[in-house]
Design an enzyme around this catalytic site. Structure first.
Site, short mmCIF file in Angstrom:
data_model
loop_
_atom_site.label_atom_id
_atom_site.label_comp_id
_atom_site.label_asym_id
_atom_site.label_seq_id
_atom_site.Cartn_x
_atom_site.Cartn_y
_atom_site.Cartn_z
CG ASN A 182 -2.14 -0.90 1.04
OD1 ASN A 182 -2.61 -1.10 -0.06
ND2 ASN A 182 -2.62 -1.45 2.14
CG HIS A 187 -4.62 2.64 0.29
ND1 HIS A 187 -4.58 1.70 1.31
CD2 HIS A 187 -3.99 3.74 0.79
CE1 HIS A 187 -3.99 2.21 2.36
NE2 HIS A 187 -3.62 3.44 2.09
CG ASP A 191 -8.60 -1.55 -2.53
OD1 ASP A 191 -8.25 -1.92 -1.38
OD2 ASP A 191 -9.18 -0.47 -2.75
CD GLU A 217 -2.69 -7.02 6.48
OE1 GLU A 217 -1.71 -6.84 7.22
OE2 GLU A 217 -3.66 -6.24 6.44
#
Length: 318
Positions: A182, A187, A191, A217
């Site tokens: 990230n 981000h 995703d 996660e």
């Protein structure tokens, strides 16, 4: 089962409908105040029954309403000792006045309109509640069950395993150094990594295994009937699938691995399902922690939970 509770409900509403129609006819027919009871019975049926059954109930009540309006004498009904006159109407085939027909059409249309509106409201409410229930137990990003959905499912699976004396394997999986992904790539890429990880887990797991995203996660797999060797093979497939996946197709320079902790509920344990559930999750988490402490990118199968964390097997790496 739920369908057993719906039959008495339908019978009750049908009985209420018959009684309300009879009361309506006995107390003034089309001008009776009990007509609202007939209407409310139709509306309530539409709110609690399936649309087809609700309209069937309304149709039956309308037919009964029209029939009794036609055959009951205007100056008294069946309960007033007019049975012979009612039979005479059936035998003689007395026609219904046009004005009466128009009134019955309006009254029946009013009943169907109320049922139709109530069915629309009920259907919309059920659909909304259904969506809320799905969102409550399912992760929107990966379409996998979330922690709540997984725990509910796992409780049922353990109860079934206790009944049939089956083993249950729980795999808790964590993406290695996901925060770095990230921080480095953003981000949106993170995703996509989570969605890809969910796909890899679905492919590696068996058709009867349950896969869930239980944290940021963190994922989990429940395999009912899996012995220790089966669970180890599943963990090995998962780790290898992450190593061999083309993560660069998502983002250049991206590479993702995972760590897996495995816990087995062996047949014959004398614990309650709730105790088994808590113990298995805790055991799998301890095994996952051991893998992280020994370099990640591997898996570990734990021993019986009655043994302390120091009793975990030596770390097994693919």
């Amino acid at each position: 089962p739920p369908h057993r509770n719906k039959e008495p409900r339908g019978v009750f509403l049908f009985g209420m409908g018959v009684i309300s129609v009879v009361l309506c006819i006995e107390t003034g027919g089309l001008a009776s105040a009990f007509y609202m009871l007939v209407f409310l019975t139709c509306v309530f049926g539409a709110l609690v029954m399936r649309p087809t059954k609700a309209f069937l109930l309304t149709a039956v009540m309308c037919a009964l309403y029209c029939l009794l309006t036609w055959v009951f004498p205007k100056d008294g009904g069946l309960l007033a000792g007019q049975f012979d006159r009612i039979v005479h109407k059936f035998q003689g085939g007395v026609e219904m006045d046009p004005e009466l027909i128009n009134s019955l059409v309006v009254h029946c249309a009013f009943l169907f309109a109320g049922t139709w509106i109530a069915v629309g409201l009920s259907t919309g409410f059920r659909e909304k509640m259904g969506r809320l229930e799905v969102h409550a137990v399912r992760d929107p990003l990966t379409s996998l069950p979330n922690r709540r959905g997984f725990m509910d499912m796992l409780g049922l699976q353990i109860a079934k395993a206790v009944h049939w004396d089956w083993p249950v394997a729980i795999l808790v999986l964590d993406l290695d150094h996901f925060k770095r992904v990230n921080d480095r790539f953003g981000h949106p890429v993170g995703d996509r990594v989570l969605a890809a990880a969910a796909g890899l887990l679905r492919e590696a797991a068996g058709p009867l295994d349950n896969v869930a995203r239980i944290g940021g996660e963190e994922f989990a797999v429940a395999a009912v009937g899996a012995e220790q060797n089966n669970a180890a093979d599943l963990a090995d497939r998962i780790v290898r699938s992450f190593r061999g996946h083309d993560w660069g197709s998502l983002q250049g320079g991206l590479h993702v691995t995972c760590s897996v902790g495995v816990a087995i509920r062996q047949p014959g344990r004398e614990q309650q399902p709730v105790t088994d559930l808590a113990a298995l999750i805790d055991e799998a988490d301890k095994a996952l922690l051991q893998v992280k402490q020994h370099g990640r990118n591997g898996y570990l199968v734990a021993t019986d939970p009655s043994v302390s964390s120091s009793g975990l097997e030596p770390s097994r790496r693919s």
